[in-house]
Design an enzyme around this catalytic site. Structure first.
Site, short mmCIF file in Angstrom:
data_model
loop_
_atom_site.label_atom_id
_atom_site.label_comp_id
_atom_site.label_asym_id
_atom_site.label_seq_id
_atom_site.Cartn_x
_atom_site.Cartn_y
_atom_site.Cartn_z
N GLU A 77 2.87 4.49 7.25
CA GLU A 77 1.76 5.45 7.22
C GLU A 77 0.46 4.65 7.29
O GLU A 77 0.25 3.72 6.52
CB GLU A 77 1.85 6.28 5.93
N HIS A 78 -0.42 5.03 8.22
CA HIS A 78 -1.50 4.17 8.69
C HIS A 78 -2.78 4.22 7.86
O HIS A 78 -3.66 3.38 8.02
CB HIS A 78 -1.81 4.57 10.14
N CYS A 79 -2.93 5.19 6.94
CA CYS A 79 -4.27 5.41 6.39
C CYS A 79 -4.81 4.22 5.60
O CYS A 79 -6.01 3.98 5.60
CB CYS A 79 -4.32 6.70 5.57
#
EC number: 2.3.1.7
Length: 603
Positions: A319-321
């Protein structure tokens, strides 16, 4: 020697503070660069219209000046690490579409020949060792060409989960006001055939279980007689658009403490391990499964999910956040660069008895089950509407490019532009991610690849009247311009994120600042064209991964994720199915372009 966690956290914090701040460009510099960056993609009329909007934006007392002054004031505020501190949450947590396939990225690890459970146990043992080193301040700062890099993203590798919300998502993570210091969680979440299990892999005294015990615990998961019906597989819900998922999540916990406890187990887990009961037919299928495989066997909001197939092939979905590829590469290299039994021994693991998996379930009503079904069907259709392709060059890599006297990245980016021109008949906006971790809390900068020199190079390559020397000179000029622009971006001298943050300030604080409407600059041909990606590119060089991948970013974009190593060059391409033919044409032309450029540059 062990270091106390408090001392380790203090050392890491001091290290971070010693890094230089991300420089804030002047408004004039960003506007000037913006005009230069978008110009090659515009007609004369579009350029003139864009220049007029930039002039208005820069007017003394105008909207640009007001917004930039607010950003300068924010950058000088106590406790602010960077003028991008607010930008990143709005960029990542503010997106309202689904993050599965659209934002999460994956790595396909190198093969080891191990069976599924041995491979999965080894990844768990390696991750637990890495966490212990992080907690004790024993992970040496990464350096690039002798320059220390920001290490703050490491805080988000473990027990970190994105939580859907309106209008923004939030992040549940350690090292926060709610949970100061490293994660104290002792469990992971294991998925098998859509059923979730809590598995404690660290004992009550903080010591990891032995490798054999972890493997036995995973085996117990696969032998469990607990089976979750398709409509009860709540993991599907993490594929929904964010506001819709936020409303569904709120309904899950309303008057249902058991569901709140299950969510707590998932969100605080160190990471997820997704065991699959099948082996993908080939490498491309494995990549596709890592990007958007679902079956209710994922929790896409989790920062780190290891995926291990029945044949022992493995990878990671991220997950990139709060995590960029460079941080996850360092983590991956640490996991895969040392044998699992050595990781286990170095972590202090000892026999404590086989951990017993505990099924995690949700109580769902009929409406929620219907939502699970519709989410699963919608995401399966979305995945089916995505075309992908792997491209591998076994006879070309960065060593070959350097031998030709050219930057490897400039070489491949030039080849992308030539292939795109031949596949689609024109150039288009091209994004390249540039790491800026040499700054405090640094992440990435947005580079735009199409320069006037790149445009001239592509034209020369397809001009029958251009001789070899002309083409070679055009290529050298394009490569030099590419390297110069990349250095500008690395130095924090890029316009896009600066101007984008000014737009976001207007949205957040426009009324307060007296800028009540969106400045016309953001509707100009230059802004709209520069940010309308035809190619979205990013690199992840590591000997420990075979492929890296992500979804495309628009209805006509080709996502280009590449692993460029000394002796090989692997790409994973993705695009909407409706324009799949153009992606396949791009892949074929890319093969030709790489060969053509090698021949052109060879004396």
């Amino acid at each position: 020697m062990n270091v106390s966690q408090e001392a380790a956290a203090g050392t890491a914090s001091a290290r971070e503070r010693s890094l230089p701040r991300v420089p804030l460009p002047t408004l004039e510099a960003s506007c000037e660069r913006f005009l230069a960056w978008c110009a090659p993609l515009l007609t004369a009329e579009e350029r003139a219209a864009t220049e007029a909007e930039v002039t208005a934006f820069l007017r003394p007392g105008g909207t640009g000046r007001i917004l930039h002054a607010a950003l300068e004031e924010y950058d000088a505020t106590d406790g602010v690490h960077s003028w991008l501190d607010t930008f990143w949450p709005y960029r990542y947590l503010g997106r309202r579409d689904r993050i599965a396939l659209n934002a999460n990225f994956f790595f396909l690890f190198k093969d080891t020949g191990e069976g599924q459970l041995g491979r999965a146990a080894g990844l768990v043992a390696g991750a637990l060792h890495y966490k212990r080193q992080l907690d004790e301040g024993l992970i040496a700062p990464v350096e690039q060409r002798g320059v220390p890099q920001s290490m703050v993203q490491n805080q988000y590798l473990f027990s970190t989960t994105r939580v859907p919300g309106v209008p923004l998502d939030t992040v549940r993570a350690p090292y926060s006001e709610q949970a100061p210091g490293p994660s104290t969680a002792r469990h992971i979440v294991v998925f098998f055939r859509g059923t979730m299990f809590r598995l404690d892999v660290i004992g009550p005294d903080g010591v990891p279980h032995g490798l054999d015990e972890i493997q036995a615990g995973l085996r117990a998961v696969t032998k469990s007689d607990v089976h979750t019906a398709e409509e009860d597989r709540a993991g599907h819900l993490t594929t929904m658009a964010r506001a819709e998922w936020a409303a569904t999540r709120a309904s899950l916990v309303e008057d249902r403490p058991a569901n709140a406890r299950t969510l707590d187990d998932i969100e605080t887990a160190l990471f997820c391990v997704c065991l699959e009961d099948f082996a993908p037919r080939d490498i491309q299928a494995a990549c596709d499964e890592l990007l958007h495989g679902d079956r209710g066997n994922r929790w896409f909001d989790k920062a780190v999910s290891f995926v291990v197939f029945a044949d022992g092939r493995a990878g990671i979905n991220v997950e990139h956040c709060e995590l960029d590829g460079t941080t996850v590469l360092s983590f991956t290299d640490a996991l895969l660069g040392t044998p699992p039994d050595e990781h286990s021994r170095a972590s202090g693991a000892r026999p404590q008895g086989v951990p017993v998996p505990r099924p995690l379930t949700f109580e769902l009503d009929a409406a929620q089950r219907a939502r699970v079904r519709s989410a699963a069907e919608a995401f399966a259709a979305y995945g089916n509407d995505t075309a992908t392709r792997t491209v591998s060059f076994g006879d070309f890599g960065s060593r070959a490019a350097k031998a030709l006297g050219v930057s490897p990245d400039a070489f491949v980016q030039s080849a992308y532009q030539l292939a795109h021109q031949r596949a689609k008949g024109h150039l288009g906006a091209t994004y390249e991610s540039i790491a800026t971790r040499q700054y405090r809390y640094g992440r990435t900068e947005a580079m735009r690849v199409v320069t006037p020199e790149m445009q001239a190079f592509v034209a020369a390559m397809d001009d029958p009247g251009a001789g070899r020397d002309t083409r070679r000179a055009a290529f050298r000029a394009a490569a030099a311009a590419h390297v110069a622009r990349a250095k500008e971006c690395q130095a924090g001298e890029a316009p896009e994120q600066h101007l984008w943050e000014l737009e976001l300030i207007q949205r957040r604080r426009g009324e307060e600042l007296g800028v009540t409407g969106q400045p016309a600059l953001y509707r100009s041909p230059g802004w709209l064209t520069m940010r309308d990606d035809y190619l979205s590119t990013s690199s992840a060089p590591s000997e420990n991964i075979q492929y890296f991948g992500f979804g495309s970013t628009s209805s006509k974009c080709i996502g280009v994720a590449y692993v460029l190593l000394p002796d090989r060059f692997n790409l994973y391409l993705s695009t909407p199915l409706a324009v799949a033919d153009q992606m396949h044409a791009f892949a074929e032309h890319l093969r030709e372009a790489v060969g053509e450029l090698r021949e052109l540059l060879t004396d």
